[in-house]
Write a protein that holds these residues in place. Structure first.
Motif, PDB file in Angstrom:
ATOM      1  N   SER A 191       0.822  -1.214   0.000  1.00  0.00           N
ATOM      2  CA  SER A 191       0.000   0.000   0.000  1.00  0.00           C
ATOM      3  C   SER A 191       0.856   1.265   0.000  1.00  0.00           C
ATOM      4  O   SER A 191       0.349   2.356  -0.222  1.00  0.00           O
ATOM      5  N   TRP A 216      -2.643   4.299   2.827  1.00  0.00           N
ATOM      6  CA  TRP A 216      -2.672   4.151   1.369  1.00  0.00           C
ATOM      7  C   TRP A 216      -1.907   5.299   0.750  1.00  0.00           C
ATOM      8  O   TRP A 216      -2.224   6.461   0.967  1.00  0.00           O
ATOM      9  N   PRO A 234      -1.068   7.115  -2.635  1.00  0.00           N
ATOM     10  CA  PRO A 234      -1.460   7.219  -4.049  1.00  0.00           C
ATOM     11  C   PRO A 234      -0.281   7.031  -5.014  1.00  0.00           C
ATOM     12  O   PRO A 234      -0.453   6.560  -6.130  1.00  0.00           O
ATOM     13  N   GLU A 237       0.091   3.406  -5.628  1.00  0.00           N
ATOM     14  CA  GLU A 237      -0.970   2.951  -6.546  1.00  0.00           C
ATOM     15  C   GLU A 237      -0.614   3.289  -7.999  1.00  0.00           C
ATOM     16  O   GLU A 237      -0.893   2.502  -8.904  1.00  0.00           O
ATOM     17  N   LEU A 238       0.015   4.438  -8.208  1.00  0.00           N
ATOM     18  CA  LEU A 238       0.440   4.794  -9.563  1.00  0.00           C
ATOM     19  C   LEU A 238       1.454   3.787 -10.106  1.00  0.00           C
ATOM     20  O   LEU A 238       1.443   3.475 -11.293  1.00  0.00           O
ATOM     21  N   HIS A 276       1.912   0.368  -9.047  1.00  0.00           N
ATOM     22  CA  HIS A 276       1.387  -0.987  -9.255  1.00  0.00           C
ATOM     23  C   HIS A 276       0.034  -1.017  -9.957  1.00  0.00           C
ATOM     24  O   HIS A 276      -0.361  -2.041 -10.496  1.00  0.00           O
ATOM     25  N   GLY A 277      -0.684   0.086  -9.948  1.00  0.00           N
ATOM     26  CA  GLY A 277      -1.949   0.160 -10.675  1.00  0.00           C
ATOM     27  C   GLY A 277      -3.096  -0.619 -10.040  1.00  0.00           C
ATOM     28  O   GLY A 277      -4.093  -0.913 -10.693  1.00  0.00           O
ATOM     29  N   ILE A 278      -2.968  -0.944  -8.763  1.00  0.00           N
ATOM     30  CA  ILE A 278      -4.012  -1.699  -8.060  1.00  0.00           C
ATOM     31  C   ILE A 278      -4.759  -0.740  -7.139  1.00  0.00           C
ATOM     32  O   ILE A 278      -4.153  -0.125  -6.256  1.00  0.00           O
ATOM     33  N   SER A 279      -6.050  -0.599  -7.341  1.00  0.00           N
ATOM     34  CA  SER A 279      -6.831   0.323  -6.518  1.00  0.00           C
ATOM     35  C   SER A 279      -7.325  -0.363  -5.242  1.00  0.00           C
ATOM     36  O   SER A 279      -7.423  -1.589  -5.180  1.00  0.00           O
ATOM     37  N   GLN A 280      -7.671   0.458  -4.257  1.00  0.00           N
ATOM     38  CA  GLN A 280      -8.244  -0.079  -3.016  1.00  0.00           C
ATOM     39  C   GLN A 280      -9.556  -0.807  -3.317  1.00  0.00           C
ATOM     40  O   GLN A 280      -9.818  -1.860  -2.748  1.00  0.00           O
ATOM     41  N   ALA A 281     -10.352  -0.255  -4.204  1.00  0.00           N
ATOM     42  CA  ALA A 281     -11.636  -0.876  -4.556  1.00  0.00           C
ATOM     43  C   ALA A 281     -11.411  -2.267  -5.156  1.00  0.00           C
ATOM     44  O   ALA A 281     -12.145  -3.210  -4.848  1.00  0.00           O
ATOM     45  N   ARG A 282     -10.399  -2.393  -5.991  1.00  0.00           N
ATOM     46  CA  ARG A 282     -10.106  -3.695  -6.595  1.00  0.00           C
ATOM     47  C   ARG A 282      -9.676  -4.699  -5.530  1.00  0.00           C
ATOM     48  O   ARG A 282     -10.052  -5.871  -5.581  1.00  0.00           O
TER      49      ARG A 282
END
Length: 174
Positions: free
Chosen positions: A12, A46, A48, A51-52, A54-60
């Motif tokens: 994360s 988390w 951001p 996330e940029l 690995h491209g995995i969102s929290q929602a996913r």
């Protein structure tokens, strides 16, 4: 010589409060797999920027992630017999692995070791350029745990072959 089993973890973020979000393995036979990890309610950090990468969102993760207990069991099932897996980011990966097993209420039945201890000096010298060449050649998607674990394994294999070839060239009578 067989290939070492490599483990990679996407998280994360880095530092305090970060947690594992994807764990990938590259097995000795060259196959690889990965599991998304469903975050626990208390895992709130988390970044951001991560996330940029690995491209995995929290929602996913909430939607597709596997429960912590399931991922810990899977790792033990995969790794208990061989007893060891290797990581190129031992400090981070070992911390995230410990967090996962702690929250699963289980002990790992394997050790995580630093990949570096398997590498000779020549392999270390060849590592970065070899890894970049493999990314280009194979179109590897970076910062996904299964792909990164396999990339490390391929880099290990190619640097070992190159180092052995150089060594053979420099032997007397070669």
């Amino acid at each position: 010589m067989t290939l070492p089993t490599l483990l990679d973890i996407e998280a994360s973020g880095f530092g305090r409060g970060s947690y594992p979000i994807e764990i990938g393995l590259a097995r000795a036979d060259g196959s690889s797999c990965a599991f998304l990890v469903q975050p626990l309610p208390e895992w709130t950090h988390w970044d951001p920027k991560a996330e940029l990468l690995h491209g995995i969102s929290q929602a996913r993760l909430v939607r597709e992630g596997h429960p912590v207990l399931e991922v810990a069991r899977w790792l033990n099932d995969e790794l208990a017999e061989i007893g060891v897996a290797y990581s190129d980011s031992w400090g981070y990966d070992n911390t995230w692995l410990s967090l996962l097993f702690h929250h699963a209420g289980m002990l790992p039945r394997f050790r995580l070791e630093a990949l570096r201890q398997l590498l000779c000096e020549r392999q270390l010298g060849l590592w970065n350029t070899t890894k970049e060449a493999l990314i280009r050649e194979r179109g590897i998607q970076r910062h996904r745990a299964g792909e990164d674990a396999r990339l490390l394994q391929l880099t290990f294999e190619r640097t070992r072959i190159l180092a052995e070839a150089e060594k053979a060239q420099h032997r007397p009578g070669a």
